[in-house]
Every structure is written in structure tokens, then in C-alpha cells.
Scaffold this motif. Structure first.
Motif, PDB file in Angstrom:
ATOM      1  N   ALA A  66     -33.615  75.044   0.531  1.00  0.00           N
ATOM      2  CA  ALA A  66     -33.362  74.120   1.638  1.00  0.00           C
ATOM      3  C   ALA A  66     -34.332  72.943   1.595  1.00  0.00           C
ATOM      4  N   VAL A  67     -35.582  73.208   1.258  1.00  0.00           N
ATOM      5  CA  VAL A  67     -36.577  72.133   1.136  1.00  0.00           C
ATOM      6  C   VAL A  67     -36.183  71.172   0.029  1.00  0.00           C
ATOM      7  N   ARG A  68     -35.815  71.701  -1.133  1.00  0.00           N
ATOM      8  CA  ARG A  68     -35.408  70.857  -2.271  1.00  0.00           C
ATOM      9  C   ARG A  68     -34.269  69.924  -1.869  1.00  0.00           C
ATOM     10  N   GLU A  69     -33.275  70.488  -1.204  1.00  0.00           N
ATOM     11  CA  GLU A  69     -32.104  69.697  -0.825  1.00  0.00           C
ATOM     12  C   GLU A  69     -32.479  68.620   0.187  1.00  0.00           C
ATOM     13  N   PHE A  70     -33.316  68.988   1.154  1.00  0.00           N
ATOM     14  CA  PHE A  70     -33.721  68.023   2.179  1.00  0.00           C
ATOM     15  C   PHE A  70     -34.522  66.880   1.552  1.00  0.00           C
ATOM     16  N   LEU A  71     -35.445  67.209   0.672  1.00  0.00           N
ATOM     17  CA  LEU A  71     -36.246  66.181   0.020  1.00  0.00           C
ATOM     18  C   LEU A  71     -35.382  65.290  -0.866  1.00  0.00           C
ATOM     19  N   HIS A  72     -34.469  65.893  -1.616  1.00  0.00           N
ATOM     20  CA  HIS A  72     -33.585  65.124  -2.502  1.00  0.00           C
ATOM     21  C   HIS A  72     -32.739  64.144  -1.688  1.00  0.00           C
ATOM     22  N   ASP A  73     -32.180  64.630  -0.576  1.00  0.00           N
ATOM     23  CA  ASP A  73     -31.318  63.784   0.255  1.00  0.00           C
ATOM     24  C   ASP A  73     -32.074  62.597   0.858  1.00  0.00           C
ATOM     25  N   ASN A  74     -33.395  62.758   0.982  1.00  0.00           N
ATOM     26  CA  ASN A  74     -34.196  61.700   1.609  1.00  0.00           C
ATOM     27  C   ASN A  74     -35.109  60.984   0.611  1.00  0.00           C
ATOM     28  N   HIS A  75     -34.814  61.159  -0.686  1.00  0.00           N
ATOM     29  CA  HIS A  75     -35.509  60.435  -1.758  1.00  0.00           C
ATOM     30  C   HIS A  75     -37.025  60.679  -1.734  1.00  0.00           C
ATOM     31  N   ILE A  76     -37.380  61.952  -1.530  1.00  0.00           N
ATOM     32  CA  ILE A  76     -38.788  62.370  -1.503  1.00  0.00           C
ATOM     33  C   ILE A  76     -39.021  63.319  -2.669  1.00  0.00           C
ATOM     34  N   THR A  77     -40.095  63.115  -3.395  1.00  0.00           N
ATOM     35  CA  THR A  77     -40.381  63.917  -4.582  1.00  0.00           C
ATOM     36  C   THR A  77     -40.782  65.340  -4.192  1.00  0.00           C
ATOM     37  N   TYR A  78     -40.220  66.314  -4.891  1.00  0.00           N
ATOM     38  CA  TYR A  78     -40.524  67.734  -4.693  1.00  0.00           C
ATOM     39  C   TYR A  78     -41.806  68.069  -5.461  1.00  0.00           C
ATOM     40  N   ARG A  79     -42.861  68.442  -4.735  1.00  0.00           N
ATOM     41  CA  ARG A  79     -44.146  68.751  -5.359  1.00  0.00           C
ATOM     42  C   ARG A  79     -44.680  70.077  -4.811  1.00  0.00           C
ATOM     43  N   PRO A  80     -44.329  71.200  -5.411  1.00  0.00           N
ATOM     44  CA  PRO A  80     -44.884  72.482  -4.938  1.00  0.00           C
ATOM     45  C   PRO A  80     -46.395  72.502  -5.115  1.00  0.00           C
ATOM     46  N   GLU A  81     -47.071  73.133  -4.165  1.00  0.00           N
ATOM     47  CA  GLU A  81     -48.541  73.110  -4.135  1.00  0.00           C
ATOM     48  C   GLU A  81     -49.084  74.501  -3.801  1.00  0.00           C
ATOM     49  N   ARG A  82     -50.014  75.017  -4.612  1.00  0.00           N
ATOM     50  CA  ARG A  82     -50.619  76.317  -4.324  1.00  0.00           C
ATOM     51  C   ARG A  82     -52.032  76.206  -3.771  1.00  0.00           C
ATOM     52  N   THR A  83     -52.617  75.013  -3.816  1.00  0.00           N
ATOM     53  CA  THR A  83     -53.992  74.849  -3.362  1.00  0.00           C
ATOM     54  C   THR A  83     -54.057  74.882  -1.837  1.00  0.00           C
ATOM     55  N   SER A  84     -54.834  75.799  -1.294  1.00  0.00           N
ATOM     56  CA  SER A  84     -54.983  75.907   0.151  1.00  0.00           C
ATOM     57  C   SER A  84     -55.889  74.790   0.676  1.00  0.00           C
ATOM     58  N   LYS A  85     -55.847  74.577   1.977  1.00  0.00           N
ATOM     59  CA  LYS A  85     -56.740  73.587   2.583  1.00  0.00           C
ATOM     60  C   LYS A  85     -58.195  73.991   2.375  1.00  0.00           C
ATOM     61  N   LEU A  86     -58.484  75.292   2.492  1.00  0.00           N
ATOM     62  CA  LEU A  86     -59.859  75.748   2.289  1.00  0.00           C
ATOM     63  C   LEU A  86     -60.327  75.466   0.867  1.00  0.00           C
ATOM     64  N   LYS A  87     -59.506  75.746  -0.111  1.00  0.00           N
ATOM     65  CA  LYS A  87     -59.886  75.484  -1.509  1.00  0.00           C
ATOM     66  C   LYS A  87     -60.106  73.997  -1.732  1.00  0.00           C
ATOM     67  N   ARG A  88     -59.247  73.180  -1.153  1.00  0.00           N
ATOM     68  CA  ARG A  88     -59.399  71.729  -1.294  1.00  0.00           C
ATOM     69  C   ARG A  88     -60.687  71.258  -0.600  1.00  0.00           C
ATOM     70  N   PHE A  89     -60.971  71.837   0.571  1.00  0.00           N
ATOM     71  CA  PHE A  89     -62.197  71.493   1.281  1.00  0.00           C
ATOM     72  C   PHE A  89     -63.430  71.840   0.438  1.00  0.00           C
ATOM     73  N   LEU A  90     -63.441  73.039  -0.145  1.00  0.00           N
ATOM     74  CA  LEU A  90     -64.597  73.456  -0.945  1.00  0.00           C
ATOM     75  C   LEU A  90     -64.772  72.577  -2.181  1.00  0.00           C
ATOM     76  N   LYS A  91     -63.669  72.154  -2.760  1.00  0.00           N
ATOM     77  CA  LYS A  91     -63.744  71.255  -3.913  1.00  0.00           C
ATOM     78  C   LYS A  91     -64.416  69.939  -3.519  1.00  0.00           C
ATOM     79  N   GLU A  92     -64.028  69.385  -2.373  1.00  0.00           N
ATOM     80  CA  GLU A  92     -64.634  68.133  -1.920  1.00  0.00           C
ATOM     81  C   GLU A  92     -66.097  68.348  -1.510  1.00  0.00           C
TER      82      GLU A  92
END
Length: 209
Positions: free
Chosen positions: A178-204
Motif C-alpha cells: 500500500a505504501v509503494r502504491e501511494f508513493l508511486h501515485d504521488n511521484h514520491i521515491t520509495y526509500r525503505p529505511e532500517r536505521t532507527s532514530k536512536l541509531k541516527r542520534f548516536l551517529k550524530e
């Protein structure tokens, strides 16, 4: 205890703006979150796949949450999909403010997340837990279908702004389609992401130490 099952997708600033325009016709609510993360100076919780935070919502509500990433015995084949154990409880607002301002200690809270944590880490680590930083999020929750909600986030870590959206679901394959279809219909790139906010915070955080 609950099991958190979540899909996550990364957005550019341009795609974030496109997504906000695309969801205007749907029922939505906005919430401002301030997330305070806790660990010791050696990041022992993170090394043990644990995340401990206090989330402050507005000027009246606070949540205490402990998360632990699970090893998935069965894969969905979805890059965006994560499964975690979650122990969460309401925390008196005054107690939350006292802890994040370092006037009292999170390990002294008498609540399920801390009781569970005591079984997982040593007293030495527990007694050295401290706030390690703050992540602020502007979240828009949008019900694009009756059983499907997008949690669209703009969040700040230090001086950087990030964009993503999440979908909590027990039917990840259906939701991802459903996400893929919604993004495609609205010309938004599909970018799956596994990095959590906590992991991103610790990296910064490490970039600044």
C-alpha cells in the motif's frame, strides 16, 4: 510488554513536502515530541540492543519506554521492517521533567521498563545511566486507509533536520504494498529505511565527540 512491528521509510525534504500535500484529504492529527535518550558513558545499552527514553508530549504527558531489538526468525524480505519488544508506561510529568533535568535518576523510577532493565544490565551500568541527548519530532499521523496510518516525521538532531515516515502494522507485506502504491501515485521515491532514530542520534553524537 508489547511487540512493536514497524515499517520505516526515508524522505528527502522535497518528498516530505509532496507527502504532506498528498495526505491533505485524509483525517490527521499533529503532535510535538521531545525524546530524551539514556545510556552510560560506554553506550552499554546500545551495545546490548536496548534503547531507553523518556518522551515528553506537549506540556502535560510523558512516557517511559524500553525497547529491545528482536532477532527475526522469519524474514518478510522487507528492508523497511523492524520488530522490537517494547515496555512502555505513562510517567508523571513532574517526574519526567526532574529526570531529564538531572535532578533525579531514571534508575530510581518504580515502573515496568526499569524493572525489566534491572534484569538485563548490571547495577554498575544501571547506576551510571544519564541523559545523553534530545531529539525533537514534529509528527503528523494520517489515516490513509481505515487500518493504515502514516506517521510522518520531521525531526531535529543537533543542527540537522531529517524526514521519514513510519507505519505500525501486523501485516507488513500488505502495508508495504500500500505504501509503494501511494508513493508511486504521488511521484514520491520509495526509500525503505532500517536505521532507527536512536541509531541516527548516536551517529550524530559521535561526530561531535
Amino acid at each position: 510488554m508489547a511487540i512493536e512491528r514497524e515499517l520505516k521509510y526515508r524522505l528527502t525534504k522535497s518528498d516530505y513536502q509532496k507527502l504532506l500535500r498528498a495526505v491533505r484529504p485524509f483525517k490527521a492529527k499533529k503532535v510535538r515530541q521531545h525524546n530524551y535518550y539514556f545510556d552510560d558513558s560506554h553506550f552499554t545499552l546500545r551495545k546490548n540492543k536496548l534503547g531507553l527514553r523518556i518522551r515528553i508530549l506537549g506540556n502535560h504527558r510523558a512516557l517511559l519506554t524500553l525497547k529491545r531489538t528482536l532477532k527475526q526468525t522469519r524474514t518478510t524480505g522487507l528492508k523497511a521492517y523492524k520488530v522490537r519488544k517494547e515496555f512502555e508506561t505513562n510517567l508523571p510529568f513532574s517526574a519526567a521533567k526532574s529526570i531529564v533535568q538531572r535532578r533525579s535518576a531514571i534508575q530510581d523510577v518504580k515502573a515496568q521498563p526499569i524493572r525489566v532493565l534491572r534484569r538485563m544490565i548490571s547495577p554498575k551500568v544501571r547506576n551510571n545511566l544519564r541523559p545523553i541527548g534530545k531529539l525533537s519530532t514534529d509528527r503528523k499521523i494520517v489515516w490513509v486507509q481505515k487500518t493504515l496510518a502514516f506517521e510522518i516525521d520531521r525531526f531535529q538532531i543537533f543542527d540537522k533536520i531529517f524526514y521519514e515516515f513510519e507505519v505500525e502494522t501486523t501485516r507488513p507485506t500488505f502495508a508495504d504494498k500500500a505504501v509503494r502504491e501511494f508513493l508511486h501515485d504521488n511521484h514520491i521515491t520509495y526509500r525503505p529505511e532500517r536505521t532507527s532514530k536512536l541509531k541516527r542520534f548516536l551517529k550524530e553524537l559521535r561526530k561531535r565527540n
